[in-house]
Design an enzyme around this catalytic site. Structure first.
Site, PDB file in Angstrom:
ATOM      1  N   GLY A  86      -4.169  44.457  40.389  1.00 57.71           N
ATOM      2  CA  GLY A  86      -5.386  44.386  40.193  1.00 57.71           C
ATOM      3  C   GLY A  86      -5.835  45.857  38.942  1.00 57.71           C
ATOM      4  O   GLY A  86      -6.913  45.725  38.537  1.00 57.71           O
ATOM      5  N   CYS A 112     -20.373  15.507  49.164  1.00 55.19           N
ATOM      6  CA  CYS A 112     -19.642  15.129  47.917  1.00 55.19           C
ATOM      7  C   CYS A 112     -20.236  14.053  47.930  1.00 55.19           C
ATOM      8  O   CYS A 112     -20.006  13.402  49.192  1.00 55.19           O
ATOM      9  CB  CYS A 112     -18.268  15.625  47.562  1.00 55.19           C
ATOM     10  SG  CYS A 112     -17.721  14.397  45.818  1.00 55.19           S
ATOM     11  N   CYS A 119     -15.995  11.491  47.777  1.00 51.43           N
ATOM     12  CA  CYS A 119     -15.596  11.377  48.317  1.00 51.43           C
ATOM     13  C   CYS A 119     -16.610  11.914  49.535  1.00 51.43           C
ATOM     14  O   CYS A 119     -15.356  12.113  50.809  1.00 51.43           O
ATOM     15  CB  CYS A 119     -14.253  12.384  48.009  1.00 51.43           C
ATOM     16  SG  CYS A 119     -15.075  13.947  48.521  1.00 51.43           S
ATOM     17  N   CYS A 149     -17.754  16.889  44.492  1.00 53.86           N
ATOM     18  CA  CYS A 149     -16.492  17.902  43.765  1.00 53.86           C
ATOM     19  C   CYS A 149     -16.253  18.601  42.518  1.00 53.86           C
ATOM     20  O   CYS A 149     -16.074  17.559  41.804  1.00 53.86           O
ATOM     21  CB  CYS A 149     -15.053  17.666  44.895  1.00 53.86           C
ATOM     22  SG  CYS A 149     -15.751  17.043  46.323  1.00 53.86           S
ATOM     23  N   CYS A 197     -10.876  15.494  45.402  1.00 51.85           N
ATOM     24  CA  CYS A 197     -11.938  14.155  45.500  1.00 51.85           C
ATOM     25  C   CYS A 197     -11.123  13.422  45.274  1.00 51.85           C
ATOM     26  O   CYS A 197     -11.460  12.427  46.574  1.00 51.85           O
ATOM     27  CB  CYS A 197     -13.041  14.961  44.337  1.00 51.85           C
ATOM     28  SG  CYS A 197     -14.129  13.415  44.938  1.00 51.85           S
TER      29      CYS A 197
END
Lengths: 285, 279
Positions: free
Chosen positions: B31, B240, B243, B265, B271
């Site tokens: 970080g 979606c 899909c 997606c 997808c």
């Protein structure tokens, strides 16, 4: 008042390195809140402030007056940890560990101190506020910085504090930009006092405000200082402000303390030539 | 076909070594933003110069590279960066998340869970999470050094005060391994939980800002929030249109000027696999 008695023992024209009372009477607190010993800050070859010593007792307001360039703000910076003095000690009676020399503290601890036990009110509210953050966020920052993570409670105390400094709580989501100068200054005070500090440093808190707004702000400050039992170090060049707020007064010139004593004594019976000049310079309306 | 005019993966070896050192340091301090001497790349700032440099320093000839932009493999940014490495490094490329060993991404984490054998490289525009709260770099560095993160909370407070909830929907600040607060680059906050305990190495490169930060495998990542306004990984509440997935992050696509819209997606690979029934 116990403090007044303690102070009456103070030598009127104490040498700069010994402005502290020799002994406090029995009813006074055992240790001063802030004990300053020989604080010196040089800017190269020039004196910022030199060998300043004093004790500040709980509940006491100390005024520091002097002309521009007399070292008032330098001294305040040294006391509040923003500047590093070249010599001296600043011993603060912390609520957690008792008296410690704040100049020797590690930075994380000093920063913690600066937002729990201490508060700093800048002359220009822009220096003390986050102008892009709402009033509520400004007041809540200290709480969040010390671990508050409950939005509802943070907001409730922000609302409470806005009320206490006479800002309409419905303006909690307005930004400081939309506030007048006096409101900004009051917001800055709320932001500083929300964490319940014991010592407030004020640098010309009424500078740049018109007189009626100044009067209201002084009223407010006087009320808060009394209600919360705050101690304060108040730097100003406005003698009327110290007359109203300060219990005790230090007069500075050329980086040195030239006169110290009870406010009324110093202002009504100035001894040092510079203090006499200062007092006589005030315009009478 | 590798272009022989360039060193492997465009950058010279000394530069790659410098970047690798920064990456190692970043992994050692999860970080923490490590400064590095970002190079001029043959693309404009904001197009992923940081990510490209990290990818270049990470690639070996055996790697299989996938590049995604907002989840898609077929958008300008993804296509041009993929071509760039095809030409300068000659590495194999793929659009399948599970086949890739290095994935450079802009603004998304793939829906397919990542593995220990993968490196995810993020393109980062602004690595400093407090940039718009505290303009002084000296001060933000000090805040990081002292873990003095009250200011981050102020940002979330402002969100709730103005919008009634934490409206930050991307670049949502996280705490890495209980220490540094990090901007996870502009991924949707829906992806934040995928940062947590991820088996892959996650590297973040900011070219213009000259910073690299990293999340080592299996690191605890916590999204900042309030007790009474907890973090929620939100997405559009639809399935979606292609899909039918209800669990992947969706893009809203405007289809005509009469208010017609569809949700698809954002991860094109997921997808396509899902439509075939493989995912």
């Amino acid at each position: 008042m116990a403090l007044t008695e303690a102070l009456e023992e103070t030598a009127r024209h104490a040498a700069p390195d010994d402005a502290a009372p020799d002994a406090a009477p029995d009813q006074a607190p055992a240790t001063p809140l802030l004990r300053v010993k020989g604080v010196t800050k040089m800017y190269g070859g020039r004196i910022g402030c030199a060998a300043v010593s004093f004790d500040l007792w709980p509940g006491e307001v100390l005024g520091i007056v002097g002309e521009s360039g007399s070292g008032k703000s330098t001294l305040l910076g040294c006391l509040s940890g923003q500047l590093r003095p070249d010599a001296g000690e600043v011993i603060f009676d912390t609520s957690a560990q008792g008296p410690v020399d704040t100049l020797k503290l590690a930075e994380p601890q000093r920063r913690l101190l600066a937002r729990t036990d201490w508060a700093f009110v800048h002359q220009n509210p822009r220096d003390g506020l986050r102008m892009g953050v709402s009033a509520g966020g400004n007041v809540g920052e200290r709480l969040m910085a010390t671990g508050a993570r409950h939005y509802g409670r943070i907001r409730a105390s922000a609302e409470d504090w806005l009320g206490r400094v006479e800002i309409d709580p419905t303006r909690i989501d307005d930004r400081p930009r939309q506030f007048s100068g006096g409101m900004q200054q009051r917001l800055q005070i709320a932001r500083n006092l929300v964490s319940g500090p014991r010592l407030v440093f004020m640098d010309e808190p009424t500078g740049g405000l018109d007189v009626s707004v100044q009067a209201r702000l002084l009223d407010l400050l006087r009320g808060l200082v009394r209600d919360m039992g705050l101690s304060a170090v108040l730097v100003t060049h406005d003698l009327a402000v110290v007359r109203l707020l300060a219990d005790r007064l230090m007069v500075m010139k050329g980086g040195r303390v030239v006169e110290a004593g009870l406010t009324d004594q110093v202002l009504d019976d100035p001894q040092h030539a510079y203090t006499q000049l200062l007092v006589s310079s005030v315009l009478q309306v | 076909m590798t272009d022989q005019a360039y060193n492997f993966a465009y950058l010279d070896e000394d530069t790659k070594r410098m970047i690798r050192r920064a990456i190692l340091k970043a992994i050692a301090i999860p970080g923490y933003q490590v400064p590095f001497a970002s190079r001029e790349m043959p693309m404009p700032y904001g197009w992923g110069t940081g990510g490209v440099q990290v990818t270049a320093a990470t690639l070996v000839p055996e790697d299989v590279l996938k590049v995604i932009d907002q989840g898609a493999d077929d958008t300008t940014n993804a296509v041009s960066i993929r071509k760039f490495f095809q030409r300068t490094a000659g590495v194999a490329t793929t659009e399948r998340t599970r086949d890739a060993t290095v994935i450079q991404t802009r603004h998304r984490i793939p829906e397919t869970p990542l593995t220990e054998d993968q490196i995810l490289v993020y393109q980062v525009p602004i690595p400093e999470p407090m940039r718009f709260l505290e303009p002084r770099e000296t001060e933000t560095r000090r805040i990081h050094a002292l873990a003095d993160y009250g200011l981050m909370q102020v940002r979330l407070y402002e969100d709730i005060a103005r919008h009634g909830e934490i409206a930050t929907s991307y670049a949502y600040p996280v705490e890495v391994a209980g220490r540094y607060v990090m901007d996870p680059s502009p991924i949707p906050k829906f992806d934040n939980p995928k940062l947590d305990d991820c088996p892959a190495i996650q590297l973040f490169g900011a070219g213009r800002e000259q910073r690299i930060h990293a999340v080592p495998p299996y690191t605890r990542i916590r999204s900042l929030d309030f007790e009474d306004h907890p973090f929620i990984a939100s997405k559009a509440d639809h399935a979606c249109a292609l899909c039918g997935s209800r669990k992947s992050y969706l893009d809203e696509v405007i289809t005509d000027d009469a208010g017609g819209r569809m949700f698809v997606c954002s991860d094109t690979d997921f997808c396509a696999e899902n439509a075939k029934g493989d995912a």
